[in-house]
Design an enzyme around this catalytic site. Structure first.
Site: not given
Ligand code: PMT
Length: 409
Positions: A214, A283, A293, A344
């Site tokens: 991403n 995810d 490859k 969440k």
């Molecule tokens: O890195 P930058 O370019 O500065 O950008 C910052 C950012 C956009 C990445 C940051 O601000 C941000 O939003 N990070 C969280 C991104 C994310 O994965 O969001 P989510 O809504 O999908 O996940 C929710 C939470 O669960 C997050 O804390 C994530 O770390 C965690 N998670 C999600 C999926 C997973 N499989 N394991 C997790 O621990």
């Protein structure tokens, strides 16, 4: 951070002097008050009236000019200022300050200042590389002055190399960071607190040349780690692939996939008081990691990629959260930001969540700024302005402190 603060901008005589106008306009957007001090040679490139029109304050050149516009003595700008920026800084001003010479308004003000002084050098590459200039820069650094190094490129004189004034956006970001660090350096309010921070994207491998990922750069998480170090805390930073340098003072671990990040977080978690998960974890991952490859020649038409779920690290850590630990999650949303984030918080057992709408201009991935909602367990929320990610980082840490040591109500 610099809103309402007094910035003294020193402009010296180089072709990049006109860029000072852009710096002023950036500082004005932040809400800073600006006083300009020019050297005599700078006036050969740009006039004091330009700066007077842009800042609303007279630009000072002559140490002995009649103080008809201002009512203080000549060192008063040094006392009034919260931070001094010299941009562009010529080899001459750098040499003068390194040698302790104060023979004009700018060098006198620098000498009389006990506030942070930041130099953004700009000059011909050969001058910049000259051992005398390099030694002078080292002297300034040793004395606690700050340097924003020039960038490389084709210079006004046609030479190519390092010496161009750094991008204005970088100068403004660094200036704010330096100011904040100076302030925070005075308060080590995170001493004794151990943080575990994750940052960056993960890469989910398809074959030896391809992966799913991403847009995360790691910036948000790295700023959090830097802020923790500046405020005296201990931090382990677990990062997915990022081009950023590991923050000084952080215990840094680089990982690639979500599964690797999960293992690293589980390992480090027992020693942490606070978990902050800013990483953008994938995810899903490809069900099969091809050893070779994938060749288009061997497959006709469309191909299918089967994905399987990755562990949700934050969810799993939430299940084993020990009393007293604080968990801060992030949420990257494109719609229904509050609704999704509230869900969440409950599901992942969080103390609070930092939610960004990644479709908003200046928010989310890859920007130096962010706009976030802080959402609490009880559903209360507040939204920030568009501010530097470093400022968001400090606000997160302030909120962690409030959770850890709630003020008596
Ligand atoms: O890195 P930058 O370019 O500065 O950008 C910052 C950012 C956009 C990445 C940051 O601000 C941000 O939003 N990070 C969280 C991104 C994310 O994965 O969001 P989510 O809504 O999908 O996940 C929710 C939470 O669960 C997050 O804390 C994530 O770390 C965690 N998670 C999600 C999926 C997973 N499989 N394991 C997790 O621990």
């Amino acid at each position: 951070m610099l809103q309402g603060k007094n910035v003294v901008l020193g402009v010296t005589g180089g072709i990049a002097a006109y860029k000072a106008c852009e710096i002023i306009s950036g500082l004005k957007k932040i809400g800073a008050n600006i006083d300009v001090i020019m050297t005599r040679s700078a006036t050969e490139f740009i006039t004091p009236y330009t700066f007077q029109s842009l800042t609303g304050n007279p630009a000072i050149v002559n140490m002995f000019q009649s103080p008809k516009y201002w009512d203080m003595e000549h060192i008063s700008l040094a006392q009034k200022s919260d931070i001094l920026l010299v941009a562009p800084a010529t080899a001459n001003i750098i040499g003068k300050v390194a040698a302790g010479i104060a023979d004009d308004m700018l060098s006198t003000t620098i000498m009389a200042s006990n506030r942070p002084v930041v130099f953004a050098p700009a000059m011909n590459t050969k001058m910049y590389e000259n051992p005398a200039v390099q030694q002078n820069i080292q002297t300034l650094i040793k004395r606690g002055y700050h340097i924003i190094p020039p960038k490389g490129g084709i210079l006004a004189c046609g030479d190519e190399g390092q010496g161009k004034l750094q991008e204005v956006s970088v100068i403004l970001e660094e200036l704010q960071k330096i100011y904040r660090q100076e302030l925070q350096g005075e308060r080590k309010d995170l001493a004794g607190i151990r943080f575990l921070v994750t940052a960056g994207p993960t890469r989910e491998i398809i074959d030896p040349v391809r992966f799913l990922s991403n847009h995360s750069t790691g910036k948000m998480g790295y700023e959090i780690a830097e802020a923790i170090v500046a405020r005296g805390g201990e931090v382990k930073l677990i990062s997915g692939p990022s081009s950023l340098s590991a923050p000084k003072g952080a215990d840094f671990l680089s990982v690639e996939t979500a599964e690797e990040m999960f293992e690293a977080v589980k390992d480090a978690y027992p020693k942490a008081d606070v978990l902050i998960k800013s990483a953008a974890v994938s995810d899903y991952r490809p069900k099969i990691r091809e050893a070779q490859k994938v060749k288009k020649e061997s497959r006709e038409g469309e191909i299918q990629l089967t994905l399987v779920r990755n562990p949700d690290i934050l969810l799993e850590m939430g299940k084993i959260k020990a009393p007293g630990k604080i968990h801060v999650g992030f949420a990257a949303e494109t719609e229904k930001i509050i609704e999704h984030s509230k869900e969440k918080i409950q599901r992942k057992n969080l103390d609070f969540i930092v939610a960004n709408d990644v479709t908003e201009e200046g928010a989310g991935f890859a920007h130096s700024t962010n706009i976030v909602y802080f959402i609490d367990q009880n559903g209360e929320y507040s939204k920030t302005e568009k501010v530097e990610k470093s400022a968001i980082a400090h606000e997160i840490l302030d909120r962690v402190l409030e959770k850890k040591f709630p003020a008596d109500k």
